[in-house]
Design an enzyme around this catalytic site. Structure first.
Site, PDB file in Angstrom:
ATOM      1  N   LYS A  25      45.555  44.293  44.187  1.00  0.00           N
ATOM      2  CA  LYS A  25      45.930  44.989  45.439  1.00  0.00           C
ATOM      3  C   LYS A  25      46.707  44.064  46.366  1.00  0.00           C
ATOM      4  O   LYS A  25      47.768  44.409  46.869  1.00  0.00           O
ATOM      5  CB  LYS A  25      44.664  45.484  46.179  1.00  0.00           C
ATOM      6  CG  LYS A  25      43.772  46.404  45.380  1.00  0.00           C
ATOM      7  CD  LYS A  25      42.586  46.895  46.205  1.00  0.00           C
ATOM      8  CE  LYS A  25      41.633  45.801  46.658  1.00  0.00           C
ATOM      9  NZ  LYS A  25      40.919  45.119  45.570  1.00  0.00           N
ATOM     10  N   ARG A 100      37.276  51.770  52.204  1.00  0.00           N
ATOM     11  CA  ARG A 100      36.413  51.384  51.088  1.00  0.00           C
ATOM     12  C   ARG A 100      35.168  52.252  50.980  1.00  0.00           C
ATOM     13  O   ARG A 100      34.361  52.042  50.083  1.00  0.00           O
ATOM     14  CB  ARG A 100      35.960  49.954  51.327  1.00  0.00           C
ATOM     15  CG  ARG A 100      36.593  48.958  50.394  1.00  0.00           C
ATOM     16  CD  ARG A 100      36.182  47.601  50.888  1.00  0.00           C
ATOM     17  NE  ARG A 100      36.104  46.647  49.856  1.00  0.00           N
ATOM     18  CZ  ARG A 100      36.987  45.666  49.705  1.00  0.00           C
ATOM     19  NH1 ARG A 100      38.018  45.580  50.478  1.00  0.00           N
ATOM     20  NH2 ARG A 100      36.806  44.789  48.772  1.00  0.00           N
ATOM     21  N   ARG A 139      41.866  32.788  40.608  1.00  0.00           N
ATOM     22  CA  ARG A 139      42.712  32.981  41.803  1.00  0.00           C
ATOM     23  C   ARG A 139      42.685  31.758  42.724  1.00  0.00           C
ATOM     24  O   ARG A 139      41.645  31.166  42.973  1.00  0.00           O
ATOM     25  CB  ARG A 139      42.225  34.182  42.599  1.00  0.00           C
ATOM     26  CG  ARG A 139      42.932  34.291  43.950  1.00  0.00           C
ATOM     27  CD  ARG A 139      42.709  35.585  44.645  1.00  0.00           C
ATOM     28  NE  ARG A 139      41.311  35.955  44.715  1.00  0.00           N
ATOM     29  CZ  ARG A 139      40.898  37.163  45.048  1.00  0.00           C
ATOM     30  NH1 ARG A 139      41.768  38.112  45.317  1.00  0.00           N
ATOM     31  NH2 ARG A 139      39.619  37.433  45.108  1.00  0.00           N
ATOM     32  N   ARG A 172      38.539  31.208  47.024  1.00  0.00           N
ATOM     33  CA  ARG A 172      37.659  31.962  47.915  1.00  0.00           C
ATOM     34  C   ARG A 172      36.193  31.780  47.507  1.00  0.00           C
ATOM     35  O   ARG A 172      35.887  31.810  46.313  1.00  0.00           O
ATOM     36  CB  ARG A 172      38.022  33.456  47.861  1.00  0.00           C
ATOM     37  CG  ARG A 172      39.120  33.812  48.833  1.00  0.00           C
ATOM     38  CD  ARG A 172      39.641  35.197  48.702  1.00  0.00           C
ATOM     39  NE  ARG A 172      38.657  36.242  48.478  1.00  0.00           N
ATOM     40  CZ  ARG A 172      38.966  37.527  48.369  1.00  0.00           C
ATOM     41  NH1 ARG A 172      40.229  37.907  48.480  1.00  0.00           N
ATOM     42  NH2 ARG A 172      38.036  38.423  48.145  1.00  0.00           N
ATOM     43  N   ARG A 183      30.156  42.174  43.896  1.00  0.00           N
ATOM     44  CA  ARG A 183      31.321  42.879  44.465  1.00  0.00           C
ATOM     45  C   ARG A 183      31.713  44.065  43.575  1.00  0.00           C
ATOM     46  O   ARG A 183      32.077  45.128  44.073  1.00  0.00           O
ATOM     47  CB  ARG A 183      32.508  41.911  44.604  1.00  0.00           C
ATOM     48  CG  ARG A 183      32.325  40.924  45.750  1.00  0.00           C
ATOM     49  CD  ARG A 183      33.279  39.738  45.635  1.00  0.00           C
ATOM     50  NE  ARG A 183      34.672  40.100  45.694  1.00  0.00           N
ATOM     51  CZ  ARG A 183      35.654  39.321  45.248  1.00  0.00           C
ATOM     52  NH1 ARG A 183      35.380  38.145  44.699  1.00  0.00           N
ATOM     53  NH2 ARG A 183      36.893  39.720  45.343  1.00  0.00           N
TER      54      ARG A 183
HETATM   55  P1  AP5 Z   1      44.690  39.951  43.934  1.00  0.00           P
HETATM   56  O1  AP5 Z   1      46.011  40.574  44.184  1.00  0.00           O
HETATM   57  O2  AP5 Z   1      44.218  38.904  44.878  1.00  0.00           O
HETATM   58  O3  AP5 Z   1      43.588  41.087  43.722  1.00  0.00           O
HETATM   59  P2  AP5 Z   1      42.877  42.035  44.773  1.00  0.00           P
HETATM   60  O4  AP5 Z   1      42.753  43.379  44.164  1.00  0.00           O
HETATM   61  O5  AP5 Z   1      43.542  41.931  46.110  1.00  0.00           O
HETATM   62  O6  AP5 Z   1      41.444  41.348  44.798  1.00  0.00           O
HETATM   63  P3  AP5 Z   1      40.479  40.962  45.999  1.00  0.00           P
HETATM   64  O7  AP5 Z   1      39.422  40.099  45.384  1.00  0.00           O
HETATM   65  O8  AP5 Z   1      41.218  40.380  47.157  1.00  0.00           O
HETATM   66  O9  AP5 Z   1      39.903  42.320  46.378  1.00  0.00           O
HETATM   67  P4  AP5 Z   1      38.629  42.567  47.117  1.00  0.00           P
HETATM   68  O10 AP5 Z   1      38.789  43.995  47.396  1.00  0.00           O
HETATM   69  O11 AP5 Z   1      37.365  42.186  46.464  1.00  0.00           O
HETATM   70  O12 AP5 Z   1      38.690  41.525  48.361  1.00  0.00           O
HETATM   71  P5  AP5 Z   1      38.941  41.715  49.920  1.00  0.00           P
HETATM   72  O13 AP5 Z   1      39.546  40.490  50.419  1.00  0.00           O
HETATM   73  O14 AP5 Z   1      39.561  43.027  50.199  1.00  0.00           O
HETATM   74  O15 AP5 Z   1      44.737  39.353  42.443  1.00  0.00           O
HETATM   75  C1  AP5 Z   1      43.611  38.669  41.906  1.00  0.00           C
HETATM   76  C2  AP5 Z   1      44.122  37.600  40.916  1.00  0.00           C
HETATM   77  O16 AP5 Z   1      44.772  38.259  39.824  1.00  0.00           O
HETATM   78  C3  AP5 Z   1      45.151  36.631  41.513  1.00  0.00           C
HETATM   79  O17 AP5 Z   1      44.929  35.362  40.979  1.00  0.00           O
HETATM   80  C4  AP5 Z   1      46.505  37.199  41.032  1.00  0.00           C
HETATM   81  O18 AP5 Z   1      47.474  36.175  40.878  1.00  0.00           O
HETATM   82  C5  AP5 Z   1      46.131  37.818  39.700  1.00  0.00           C
HETATM   83  N1  AP5 Z   1      46.930  39.008  39.383  1.00  0.00           N
HETATM   84  C6  AP5 Z   1      47.268  40.020  40.217  1.00  0.00           C
HETATM   85  N2  AP5 Z   1      47.971  40.973  39.556  1.00  0.00           N
HETATM   86  C7  AP5 Z   1      48.048  40.541  38.269  1.00  0.00           C
HETATM   87  C8  AP5 Z   1      48.650  41.089  37.084  1.00  0.00           C
HETATM   88  N3  AP5 Z   1      49.298  42.287  37.092  1.00  0.00           N
HETATM   89  N4  AP5 Z   1      48.552  40.386  35.923  1.00  0.00           N
HETATM   90  C9  AP5 Z   1      47.895  39.176  35.905  1.00  0.00           C
HETATM   91  N5  AP5 Z   1      47.317  38.609  36.981  1.00  0.00           N
HETATM   92  C10 AP5 Z   1      47.382  39.287  38.156  1.00  0.00           C
HETATM   93  O19 AP5 Z   1      37.430  41.823  50.453  1.00  0.00           O
HETATM   94  C11 AP5 Z   1      36.572  40.703  50.482  1.00  0.00           C
HETATM   95  C12 AP5 Z   1      35.266  41.099  51.167  1.00  0.00           C
HETATM   96  O20 AP5 Z   1      35.533  41.486  52.525  1.00  0.00           O
HETATM   97  C13 AP5 Z   1      34.532  42.299  50.566  1.00  0.00           C
HETATM   98  O21 AP5 Z   1      33.714  41.921  49.489  1.00  0.00           O
HETATM   99  C14 AP5 Z   1      33.752  42.814  51.781  1.00  0.00           C
HETATM  100  O22 AP5 Z   1      32.620  42.034  52.010  1.00  0.00           O
HETATM  101  C15 AP5 Z   1      34.712  42.583  52.928  1.00  0.00           C
HETATM  102  N6  AP5 Z   1      35.580  43.745  53.206  1.00  0.00           N
HETATM  103  C16 AP5 Z   1      36.935  43.786  53.105  1.00  0.00           C
HETATM  104  N7  AP5 Z   1      37.408  44.991  53.435  1.00  0.00           N
HETATM  105  C17 AP5 Z   1      36.333  45.744  53.759  1.00  0.00           C
HETATM  106  C18 AP5 Z   1      36.172  47.089  54.166  1.00  0.00           C
HETATM  107  N8  AP5 Z   1      37.232  47.924  54.296  1.00  0.00           N
HETATM  108  N9  AP5 Z   1      34.921  47.550  54.398  1.00  0.00           N
HETATM  109  C19 AP5 Z   1      33.855  46.733  54.258  1.00  0.00           C
HETATM  110  N10 AP5 Z   1      33.922  45.446  53.873  1.00  0.00           N
HETATM  111  C20 AP5 Z   1      35.167  44.950  53.628  1.00  0.00           C
END
Ligand code: AP5
Length: 231
Positions: A25, A100, A139, A172, A183
């Site tokens: 994402k 979410r 990552r 992270r 998660r």
């Molecule tokens: P990346 O693009 O970073 O993946 P992502 O889907 O963004 O993963 P996240 O871990 O950031 O998602 P998340 O939803 O758990 O975290 P968030 O920060 O939102 O890619 C991942 C890796 O894969 C990278 O190394 C990249 O290079 C590689 N990659 C990407 N595409 C690829 C491809 N096509 N092929 C190969 N490799 C690839 O949330 C963190 C925490 O915050 C949550 O757990 C929660 O506690 C809180 N939080 C955030 N938002 C909310 C909300 N709305 N409500 C409640 N709590 C929330």
């Protein structure tokens, strides 16, 4: 942050990236936002900033995020509502990691109506769990501009250093294996129901997120270009 580039046009609505942790994402949301000169709104990044600054919200969110659980809706909704009040969000923006929960999605729908914006375009990043562990444990993120790397599949030219701005790369704390499984469970239980929610509203567009970064980007470009200007 993507390298400086000329916007290809304006977004006329919110784009939502929906998918499990590690589905890509953030990687794609940054690129899409850069192409359209639109704000990239990552609730994860916003919360991590609050944690780093030690704000009251950050102090509440920190232990929850460390355990891989979702931060309560009440806290997240206020943060998002304040952000999209800013003038840069008047046309469209790219959400990464929001909404979410069904409660968050309903609230967002109301907020968009109040701002006179069209219904959102939802990009569902479809991928099996088997690929996610490698993506998440590998990552690394730039401390300065937020560029996302992967030590296995997308390494920087120099280990630990961002290609774009020379910033240090960090891992992270929630990318440890035991937190990742928590998660993924939170996603299945609280976020996956949004797939049907948005499908029923006719707003869901599925993308095969297991393909290469470039192939996924092309698929997203087609969806977004096809919908711009439509109702
Ligand atoms: P990346 O693009 O970073 O993946 P992502 O889907 O963004 O993963 P996240 O871990 O950031 O998602 P998340 O939803 O758990 O975290 P968030 O920060 O939102 O890619 C991942 C890796 O894969 C990278 O190394 C990249 O290079 C590689 N990659 C990407 N595409 C690829 C491809 N096509 N092929 C190969 N490799 C690839 O949330 C963190 C925490 O915050 C949550 O757990 C929660 O506690 C809180 N939080 C955030 N938002 C909310 C909300 N709305 N409500 C409640 N709590 C929330």
């Amino acid at each position: 942050m993507a390298l400086e580039q000329r916007p290809v046009g304006k977004l006329d609505r919110a784009v939502i990236f929906l998918g499990p942790p590690g589905s890509g994402k953030g990687t794609q949301a940054i690129v899409l936002a850069g192409k359209y000169g639109a704000p990239h709104l990552s609730t994860g990044d916003m919360l991590r900033e609050h944690v780093a600054k030690g704000t009251p919200l950050g102090l509440k969110a920190k232990p929850i995020m460390e355990h891989g659980e979702l931060v309560p809706d009440s806290l997240v909704l206020k943060m998002v509502a304040e952000r999209i009040e800013r003038p840069d969000c008047s046309h469209g923006f790219v959400f990464d990691g929001f909404p979410r929960t069904v409660t968050q999605a309903k609230y967002l729908g109301e907020l968009l109506r109040q701002h006179g914006l069209k219904p959102p375009m939802v990009i569902h990043m479809v991928i099996g769990n088997a690929l996610l562990l490698r993506r998440l444990t590998g990552r690394r993120t730039c401390k300065v501009g937020g560029e996302i790397y992967n030590i296995y599949d997308r390494p920087p030219k120099v280990e630990g250093i961002c290609d774009n701005d020379g910033g240090a790369l960090f891992q992270r704390p929630d990318d440890r294996e035991e937190v990742i499984s928590q998660r993924l469970q939170a996603y299945d239980k609280q976020t996956a129901p949004l797939v049907n929610y948005y499908r029923r509203l006719g707003l869901l567009h599925e993308i095969d997120a297991s393909k290469s970064v470039q192939e996924v980007e092309q698929g997203i470009d087609q969806v977004v270009a096809g919908l711009r200007g439509a109702r």
